[in-house]
Write an enzyme that holds these catalytic residues in place. Structure first.
Site, mmCIF file in Angstrom:
data_model
loop_
_atom_site.group_PDB
_atom_site.id
_atom_site.type_symbol
_atom_site.label_atom_id
_atom_site.label_comp_id
_atom_site.label_asym_id
_atom_site.label_seq_id
_atom_site.Cartn_x
_atom_site.Cartn_y
_atom_site.Cartn_z
ATOM 1 N N CYS A 340 11.313 80.798 64.783
ATOM 2 C CA CYS A 340 12.658 79.855 64.794
ATOM 3 C C CYS A 340 12.794 78.949 63.614
ATOM 4 O O CYS A 340 13.824 78.775 63.164
ATOM 5 C CB CYS A 340 12.589 79.478 66.148
ATOM 6 S SG CYS A 340 11.175 79.099 67.193
ATOM 7 N N ARG A 369 -1.126 84.506 65.740
ATOM 8 C CA ARG A 369 -1.514 83.355 66.875
ATOM 9 C C ARG A 369 -2.899 83.427 67.249
ATOM 10 O O ARG A 369 -3.472 84.356 67.366
ATOM 11 C CB ARG A 369 -0.833 83.313 67.927
ATOM 12 C CG ARG A 369 0.904 82.932 67.633
ATOM 13 C CD ARG A 369 1.719 82.953 69.099
ATOM 14 N NE ARG A 369 2.933 82.905 69.100
ATOM 15 C CZ ARG A 369 3.681 83.140 69.957
ATOM 16 N NH1 ARG A 369 3.521 83.057 71.478
ATOM 17 N NH2 ARG A 369 5.097 83.012 69.673
ATOM 18 N N GLN A 387 7.648 90.306 66.062
ATOM 19 C CA GLN A 387 8.623 90.390 67.161
ATOM 20 C C GLN A 387 9.834 90.731 66.817
ATOM 21 O O GLN A 387 10.156 90.788 65.610
ATOM 22 C CB GLN A 387 8.563 88.772 67.575
ATOM 23 C CG GLN A 387 7.600 88.234 68.374
ATOM 24 C CD GLN A 387 7.827 86.560 68.606
ATOM 25 O OE1 GLN A 387 8.235 85.965 67.366
ATOM 26 N NE2 GLN A 387 7.692 86.019 69.647
ATOM 27 N N ASP A 389 12.505 89.537 66.820
ATOM 28 C CA ASP A 389 13.012 88.227 67.072
ATOM 29 C C ASP A 389 14.400 87.894 66.374
ATOM 30 O O ASP A 389 14.914 88.607 65.360
ATOM 31 C CB ASP A 389 12.266 87.259 66.301
ATOM 32 C CG ASP A 389 12.017 85.792 67.108
ATOM 33 O OD1 ASP A 389 12.899 85.699 68.180
ATOM 34 O OD2 ASP A 389 11.360 84.978 66.528
ATOM 35 N N HIS A 391 18.035 84.853 66.137
ATOM 36 C CA HIS A 391 18.650 83.578 66.941
ATOM 37 C C HIS A 391 20.030 83.594 66.796
ATOM 38 O O HIS A 391 20.639 84.056 65.707
ATOM 39 C CB HIS A 391 17.995 82.472 66.169
ATOM 40 C CG HIS A 391 16.361 82.413 66.440
ATOM 41 N ND1 HIS A 391 15.485 82.832 65.649
ATOM 42 C CD2 HIS A 391 15.605 81.719 67.414
ATOM 43 C CE1 HIS A 391 14.097 82.837 65.942
ATOM 44 N NE2 HIS A 391 14.447 81.943 67.055
ATOM 45 N N LYS A 471 14.751 79.239 79.817
ATOM 46 C CA LYS A 471 15.120 80.498 79.315
ATOM 47 C C LYS A 471 14.930 81.386 80.408
ATOM 48 O O LYS A 471 14.688 81.242 81.777
ATOM 49 C CB LYS A 471 13.767 81.082 78.752
ATOM 50 C CG LYS A 471 12.397 80.824 79.367
ATOM 51 C CD LYS A 471 11.249 81.361 78.399
ATOM 52 C CE LYS A 471 10.003 81.252 79.047
ATOM 53 N NZ LYS A 471 8.679 81.715 78.266
ATOM 54 N N HIS A 517 17.428 81.639 71.399
ATOM 55 C CA HIS A 517 16.348 82.234 71.019
ATOM 56 C C HIS A 517 16.277 83.731 71.869
ATOM 57 O O HIS A 517 16.345 83.482 73.007
ATOM 58 C CB HIS A 517 15.156 81.702 71.027
ATOM 59 C CG HIS A 517 14.979 80.246 70.490
ATOM 60 N ND1 HIS A 517 14.099 79.947 69.467
ATOM 61 C CD2 HIS A 517 15.758 79.073 70.627
ATOM 62 C CE1 HIS A 517 14.313 78.536 69.384
ATOM 63 N NE2 HIS A 517 15.138 78.001 70.060
#
Length: 644
Positions: A340, A369, A387, A389, A391, A471, A517
C-alpha cells in the site's frame, strides 16, 4: 435477605414465572416441562451463564441452554477437560494438573509429569474418562477465600494450581468444582453431572509439548488434546472431516503431483515446479483479465524500500519485527511486507484531478514477512508470497459504489474457482490503531452503509480491523466444510493523510482521497494451497497442469498417438503422451493417480477410424468419439471461465 421474597423470572418469549423464594435453574426447567428439565444443562441469568444448581435470589431475565444450542459446545468441552484431568489423576496420581480450557473443536489440559504420555496411555485415559461419565458424578460448585485455596492446593501437591490462585486479587472469592474425589479451580459453569457429557461424544487426539504459561523460560509440560461434541453423530462427522483433511493435505499432494517443495535454505519460501507454476500462471492470467475488465491499471513497485517510507506510513512501528531489513550506503532498507505505501507513491506522481477518480491500481505484489519457523505451514503460512493487491483511490461519496462493484467482482471470481458459499465479517477498530476516534467513526459508518446497501449479510468481528481502517473479510467454505478467510476490503482515511495524497476537486482545491485496500485471493500461495485441498488435487480442466494424456493399447498405435498429441497441442491444450511398453490398465491407473482430468486411449479401431476413446478422471465409464469432436469438447472445457 428474606428467603420468602417472591422471585420473578422473565423468559425469552416475555412470559414470567414466579416462585416463592430462591429458585434453581433446574427447578425452573422442571416447572416449564419435563422435556426441558431432561435437556437443560446451564441457565443464563441476566446474560451470565450459571450452573443449574445455583439459586437465583432476585428477579432476573433468564434462558435455558440445552445440548442442542450452539453455546453448549464450550460448556461440554470444558467439562471434558475436567473429566480428562480427573482420569489422569486417578491413573497417574503423581501428575500435577495445570490449565485446561475449551478450544475450537475440542479441549486440552496441560500436565506436569516426568514420564511422557504414550499412545497406550491415551487409550487408558480415554477409557477411564468413559468410566467417569458412567459413574454419573455430581458436579458441585463451591467458593473458598483465596489464601485458603492456595494452601488447599499446596497441601494436595498441586503447586501450579496454587501459583495460579496466588496471582488472583486477594479480595476475589475462588470458585472450585468437585466431581467424585477430584476438585479443580474453575469459574464454571458446568454440566449437572458427568453423565451429561455422554461416553461417545469425545476422543483424545494427541500429546504435544507446551511451556508453563506459554513462556519458554518456564518448564515444559505435556498437553493432551481432545475433541468433544454434542452427540456421537457430530463426533463421527468431525473425525471424518479430519480423515478427509489428511487425504487432502496440500503438502502431501504437492509432493505427489510434483507441484512445489520447500527446503531449509529458503525456509517458508516455495520452490515452484513446472506443474505448480502452470497452475500459478493460469490463475495470474485469469486475475489479470478480470482486473482489466473492471477498470484496474496494473503497476509494479520496488520490493526493497527505504525505512523512511515505512516510518511515514506507520508500518515500521507496527510491523518492524516482521520485516526483513538490510543496510547499504548508511541507509536501512526493508523488503516490503505489503504494497500500500508504494501504491500511494504512484498515485502521488503528477497532478490528479477528481475526473481521474476512481483510480484503481493493481499489482501482483511480491511481499516478504518474517514468520517464526514454528508457525510456517506449507503454502498456508509462508515468508515469501504474492498478493493480488489493489488500491482504489476515490472520493468519499463513491465508497458505496466502489464497494458494490468490488463485491460483485469478488463473488464472480470465487464462483469461477468453485466456491459458492461466502461469508462476510465486519472487522472494526483494533485496540492499537492509527487515526482519531472521529476518523474511525466515519470510516466504519461508510463501510457499514456500503455493505448494507449492497445487501450482504455479515457478522461482527470486534477489534480485528487493520491498524489504519475497518475492513470486510470474505470467508470461503471448501468441499469438506472448512472456512478460509481470503478476500478483504478496507476503508482507509489514515494513509492518504500520512503520505500526503491529494487530488484537485471540482472546486479547484486540494482534497484527500479515500483509499480502499482490496484483495480477492489474498496471497497466491495460500489460495493455491486452498484450491489443492478443496479439489483434493483434482483440478478443474482449466487449471490442471496436464489436461490430457494420450496413450495406445499396443505399440502398433504409436504413430497415431503422436498424431493425436500434436493435434491436442495445436488446439492449445496442455497435453502429454505415453508410449511405454506397459499394460493399458497400468497406464490408466498411473495417470489417474496423477489426477490427469482426461485420458485419450487409442486402439487399432480408433487409429483406423480416426476416433479416440475418452476416459475421465473419477469415472469408470468411457466413450468413443470422433477425434475432432473429442478435441473440441476438451477445448471448450479447458477454456478459462472468463473467456467462455
Amino acid at each position: 435477605m428474606n428467603a420468602n421474597r417472591e422471585v420473578a423470572l422473565t423468559l425469552p418469549d416475555g412470559s414470567v414465572r414466579k416462585f416463592d423464594g430462591p429458585v434453581t435453574g433446574m427447578t425452573l426447567a422442571q416447572d416449564i416441562g419435563p422435556g426441558l428439565a431432561k435437556a437443560a444443562i446451564v441457565i443464563v441469568v441476566n446474560g451470565e451463564q450459571w450452573d443449574l444448581s445455583r439459586e437465583i435470589t432476585e428477579d432476573a431475565e433468564v434462558s435455558i441452554i440445552t445440548k442442542r444450542d450452539e453455546e453448549a459446545l464450550e460448556i461440554i468441552r470444558h467439562d471434558a477437560a475436567h473429566i480428562l484431568a480427573e482420569a489422569v489423576k486417578e491413573l497417574y496420581p503423581d501428575t500435577q494438573v495445570t490449565i485446561g480450557p475449551a478450544i475450537e473443536n475440542g479441549f486440552y489440559y496441560d500436565f506436569a509429569r516426568e514420564e511422557p504420555f504414550t499412545p497406550d496411555d491415551l487409550e487408558k485415559i480415554e477409557k477411564r474418562m468413559k468410566e467417569i461419565v458412567a459413574r454419573d458424578e455430581e458436579i458441585i460448585r463451591t467458593e473458598m477465600p483465596r489464601d485458603e485455596a492456595v494452601e488447599f492446593f499446596r497441601n494436595m501437591g498441586e503447586e501450579y494450581k496454587a501459583e495460579i490462585i496466588a496471582s488472583i486479587p486477594s479480595n476475589e472469592p475462588i470458585t472450585l468444582y468437585k466431581q467424585g474425589d477430584f476438585i479443580d479451580l474453575c469459574r464454571g459453569p458446568h454440566l449437572p453431572s458427568t453423565k451429561y457429557l455422554g461416553g461417545d461424544t469425545f476422543k483424545l487426539m494427541n500429546v504435544a509439548g507446551a511451556y508453563w504459561r506459554g513462556d519458554s523460560e518456564n518448564e515444559m509440560l505435556q498437553r493432551v488434546y481432545g475433541t468433544a461434541w454434542r452427540d456421537k453423530k457430530e463426533l463421527k462427522a468431525y473425525l471424518h472431516r479430519l480423515e478427509e483433511a489428511e487425504k487432502r493435505d496440500h503438502r502431501k499432494l504437492g509432493k505427489e503431483l510434483n507441484l512445489f517443495h520447500f527446503q531449509e535454505e529458503a525456509a517458508g519460501m516455495p520452490f515452484w515446479h513446472p506443474n505448480g507454476w502452470t497452475i500459478y500462471t493460469q490463475i495470474e492470467g485469469y486475475m489479470r483479465r478480470k482486473q482489466r475488465a473492471h477498470g484496474y491499471q496494473e503497476i509494479n513497485t520496488p520490493k526493497l524500500v527505504d525505512r523512511k517510507l515505512w516510518e511515514d506510513s506507520g508500518h515500521w512501528e507496527k510491523f518492524r519485527e516482521h520485516m526483513y531489513t538490510t543496510d547499504s550506503e548508511e541507509r536501512t532498507f526493508a523488503l516490503k511486507p505489503m504494497n500500500c505505501p508504494c501504491h500511494v507513491q504512484v498515485f502521488n506522481q503528477g497532478l490528479v484531478s477528481y475526473r481521474d477518480l476512481p483510480m484503481r491500481l493493481a499489482e501482483f505484489g511480491s511481499c516478504h514477512r518474517y514468520e517464526p519457523s514454528g508457525a510456517l505451514h506449507g503454502l498456508m503460512r509462508v515468508r515469501s508470497f504474492v498478493q493480488d493487491d489493489a488500491h482504489i483511490f476515490c472520493e468519499k461519496d463513491k465508497i458505496t459504489e466502489e464497494t458494490e462493484t468490488f463485491c460483485n467482482m469478488l463473488l464472480e471470481i470465487y464462483k469461477d474457482f468453485g466456491f459458492e458459499e461466502v461469508k462476510v465479517k465486519f472487522s472494526d477498530r483494533p485496540e492499537t490503531r492509527a487515526g482519531s476516534d472521529e476518523v474511525w467513526d466515519e470510516a466504519e459508518k461508510c463501510l457499514i452503509d456500503a455493505v448494507e446497501h449492497v445487501g450482504l449479510e455479515y457478522t461482527l468481528n470486534p477489534g480485528e480491523g487493520a491498524f489504519y481502517g475497518p475492513k470486510l473479510e470474505f470467508v470461503l467454505t471448501d468441499a469438506i466444510g472448512r472456512d478460509w478467510q481470503c478476500g478483504t476490503l478496507q476503508v482507509d482515511f489514515v494513509l492518504p493523510e500520512r503520505l500526503d495524497a491529494n487530488y484537485i476537486g471540482a472546486d479547484n482545491n486540494k482534497h484527500r482521497p479515500v483509499m480502499l485496500h482490496r484483495a480477492i485471493l489474498g496471497s497466491f500461495e495460500r489460495f493455491i494451497g486452498i484450491l489443492i485441498e478443496n479439489h483434493a488435487g483434482r483440478f478443474p480442466m482449466w487449471l490442471a497442469p496436464t489436461q490430457v494424456v494420450v496413450t495406445g493399447i499396443t505399440s502398433d498405435q504409436d504413430d497415431y498417438v503422436k498424431e493425436v498429441y500434436e493435434k491436442l497441442k495445436a488446439a492449445g491444450l496442455r497435453a502429454d503422451f505415453d508410449l511405454r511398453n506397459e499394460k493399458i490398465n497400468y497406464k490408466i491407473r498411473e495417470h489417474s493417480h496423477a489426477k490427469v482430468p482426461a485420458i485419450f486411449v487409442a486402439g487399432g479401431r480408433e487409429a483406423e477410424n480416426n476416433t479416440i476413446t475418452v476416459r475421465r478422471l473419477g469415472s469408470k465409464n468411457q466413450e468413443t468419439l470422433d477425434l475432432t469432436d473429442a478435441i473440441n469438447k476438451l477445448v471448450i472445457e479447458s477454456t478459462d471461465p472468463d473467456l467462455r
